[in-house]
Structure formats: structure tokens, C-alpha cells
Design a protein around this motif. Structure first.
Motif, PDB file in Angstrom:
ATOM      1  N   ARG A 177       0.852  -1.188   0.000  1.00  0.00           N
ATOM      2  CA  ARG A 177       0.000   0.000   0.000  1.00  0.00           C
ATOM      3  C   ARG A 177       0.891   1.242   0.000  1.00  0.00           C
ATOM      4  N   LEU A 178       0.508   2.238  -0.798  1.00  0.00           N
ATOM      5  CA  LEU A 178       1.307   3.448  -0.947  1.00  0.00           C
ATOM      6  C   LEU A 178       0.662   4.599  -0.192  1.00  0.00           C
ATOM      7  N   CYS A 179       1.456   5.280   0.623  1.00  0.00           N
ATOM      8  CA  CYS A 179       0.986   6.453   1.352  1.00  0.00           C
ATOM      9  C   CYS A 179       0.924   7.640   0.394  1.00  0.00           C
ATOM     10  N   VAL A 180      -0.169   8.382   0.423  1.00  0.00           N
ATOM     11  CA  VAL A 180      -0.305   9.523  -0.489  1.00  0.00           C
ATOM     12  C   VAL A 180       0.658  10.644  -0.115  1.00  0.00           C
ATOM     13  N   ASN A 181       1.107  10.674   1.145  1.00  0.00           N
ATOM     14  CA  ASN A 181       2.049  11.718   1.586  1.00  0.00           C
ATOM     15  C   ASN A 181       3.487  11.375   1.237  1.00  0.00           C
TER      16      ASN A 181
ATOM     17  N   CYS B  74      -1.809   5.144   6.797  1.00  0.00           N
ATOM     18  CA  CYS B  74      -0.370   4.878   6.849  1.00  0.00           C
ATOM     19  C   CYS B  74       0.092   4.697   8.285  1.00  0.00           C
ATOM     20  N   ARG B  75       0.891   3.656   8.525  1.00  0.00           N
ATOM     21  CA  ARG B  75       1.390   3.363   9.864  1.00  0.00           C
ATOM     22  C   ARG B  75       2.412   4.397  10.332  1.00  0.00           C
ATOM     23  N   VAL B  76       2.990   5.160   9.386  1.00  0.00           N
ATOM     24  CA  VAL B  76       4.024   6.139   9.731  1.00  0.00           C
ATOM     25  C   VAL B  76       3.432   7.514  10.027  1.00  0.00           C
ATOM     26  N   CYS B  77       2.569   7.984   9.105  1.00  0.00           N
ATOM     27  CA  CYS B  77       2.091   9.367   9.240  1.00  0.00           C
ATOM     28  C   CYS B  77       0.577   9.499   9.327  1.00  0.00           C
ATOM     29  N   GLY B  78      -0.136   8.375   9.144  1.00  0.00           N
ATOM     30  CA  GLY B  78      -1.596   8.440   9.219  1.00  0.00           C
ATOM     31  C   GLY B  78      -2.256   8.887   7.932  1.00  0.00           C
TER      32      GLY B  78
END
Length: 223
Positions: free
Chosen positions: A127-131, A151-155
Motif C-alpha cells: 500500500r502506498l501512502c499519499v504523503n 499509513c502506519r508512519v504518518c496516518g
């Protein structure tokens, strides 16, 4: 130091390759980039390759091998990591012969071992984070599993690449890779046989481990 790397799509080969490249200051050479550069620069080999590609034909080995070798010589003066080539047994044999003729040593061959079903799940689970697309999220890997659809990193919101969800295309690529008779694994085993004769060194890594554990195992076996 010259390294050849094998691993199926989904094995983390690109990640480990980048880590090795950074530590040893190697030129990371990927097969797709070789074609793009030669064609883009209009080299004689690039022009020949483009003729085949424009017709929808596979570029023959007598064009591809010299192209690979030229790129290794040009970009890999201080050492190289070759990724994505050879893809079959014939190419493995021809590449070895070409390296021998050019007086280029193949120091290590690295194979990342991963069961086919696990490799497919990893691709489909990305899954790709949009940020930030470099934020690691995968619904099938506990260590980097996202928080629901965030996202598990930035939400941030997550999305998936269309080609990651194309099971037919994934299976087609894996059919080639996992073929131990004429395919990519057959190519890897060709070098494994050479290692048994002392002509290179062969490293096997358990691709089901964590990124850090795989990296450490690999670095422990490199000088």
C-alpha cells in the motif's frame, strides 16, 4: 566488488540492493535501466534494441549481453550490483562467458529465497501512502501492517498500484522466475554450480526475515 542478485518480485531485492549499494559504493545496475539508457543515448546497441522493441519482439541475447557488459564497464569501474539480469539459463551462460572474455570477475551471487505464494501476497499487500510512497505499508507483513486504511508512519491515506493487484500479471512474472529448468532460478543455480567449483561465491538469504535481519545476514557474509 561485483555482485549479481536474484530474487522474485516481492522478495525485497530492491531494498537490499540499495543497502548494499550504499555501504560498498557500488553502481546499482538494473536491466530495465540499461535498455532505457542505451536507447535514450542513441548508441548503436540501443538502436538495434529499439528496432526489436518497436516490432514487439524480444531483444536477442547477442544485442542484450554486449549492452549489459558495456554498461558494467562504463558505470561499474569501482564495482557493480547487477539486478534483473540474467532472466534465464541461456542468458546466465552467455553472461558468464562474456564476463570471462572481458576479464571481469563475478565476486558474489546473492539469492533471496521466498516461497512463491508469500512473494505474491507481498506484492498484492503493498500500500502506498499519499504523503510519502516510501513509507512502508503492507497488509500481509505484520511488522509494517498499516493502521486500517491509514499509513502506519504518518496516518495518511493509502492507495494500491493497479499492477500490484493484477494477479495474472504477477503469476506470469513468477512463472518465469520460479522455473528451475530454463527460467530465472535455473540461471541462479547455474552460478550456484560455479560457486561449488570455486569460481564465484554464492549467498542464500531467507527472504521471510525482517529487512534488518536479512541485511545483517548478508553483510556478515560480505567482506
Amino acid at each position: 566488488m561485483n555482485i549479481l542478485m536474484f530474487g522474485p518480485n516481492g522478495s525485497g531485492k530492491g531494498t537490499q540492493g540499495s543497502l548494499i549499494k550504499g555501504k560498498y559504493n557500488l553502481a546499482h545496475i538494473e536491466s530495465g535501466g540499461i535498455f532505457r539508457e542505451h536507447i535514450g543515448q542513441g548508441t548503436e546497441l540501443g538502436k538495434k534494441a529499439k528496432e526489436y522493441i518497436d516490432r514487439g519482439d524480444l531483444v536477442p541475447d547477442d544485442v542484450t549481453i554486449p549492452m549489459v557488459l558495456e554498461t558494467l564497464k562504463d558505470k561499474g569501474k569501482d564495482g557493480w550490483l547487477l539486478d534483473g539480469f540474467p532472466r534465464n539459463m541461456v542468458q546466465a551462460q552467455k553472461l558468464w562467458e562474456a564476463l570471462q572474455e572481458a576479464g571481469m570477475k563475478l565476486d558474489y551471487v546473492v539469492e533471496i529465497l521466498l516461497p512463491r505464494e508469500t512473494a505474491k501476497n507481498r506484492i498484492m499487500g503493498r500500500r502506498l501512502c499519499v504523503n510519502d510512497p516510501n513509507h512502508p505499508n503492507n497488509i500481509f507483513i505484520d511488522a509494517i501492517k498499516p493502521n486500517g486504511d491509514k499509513c502506519r508512519v504518518c496516518g495518511g491515506d493509502l492507495k494500491s498500484r493497479a499492477d500490484d493487484q493484477d494477479e495474472g500479471a504477477i503469476n506470469k512474472r513468477h512463472d518465469i522466475y520460479y522455473d528451475t529448468t530454463t527460467g530465472t532460478l535455473a540461471a541462479a543455480y547455474f552460478y550456484k554450480d560455479l560457486a561449488a567449483k570455486g569460481q564465484t561465491k554464492y549467498i542464500e538469504l531467507n527472504g521471510e526475515g525482517s529487512i534488518d535481519s536479512i541485511k545483517q545476514t548478508l553483510l556478515n557474509q560480505l567482506p
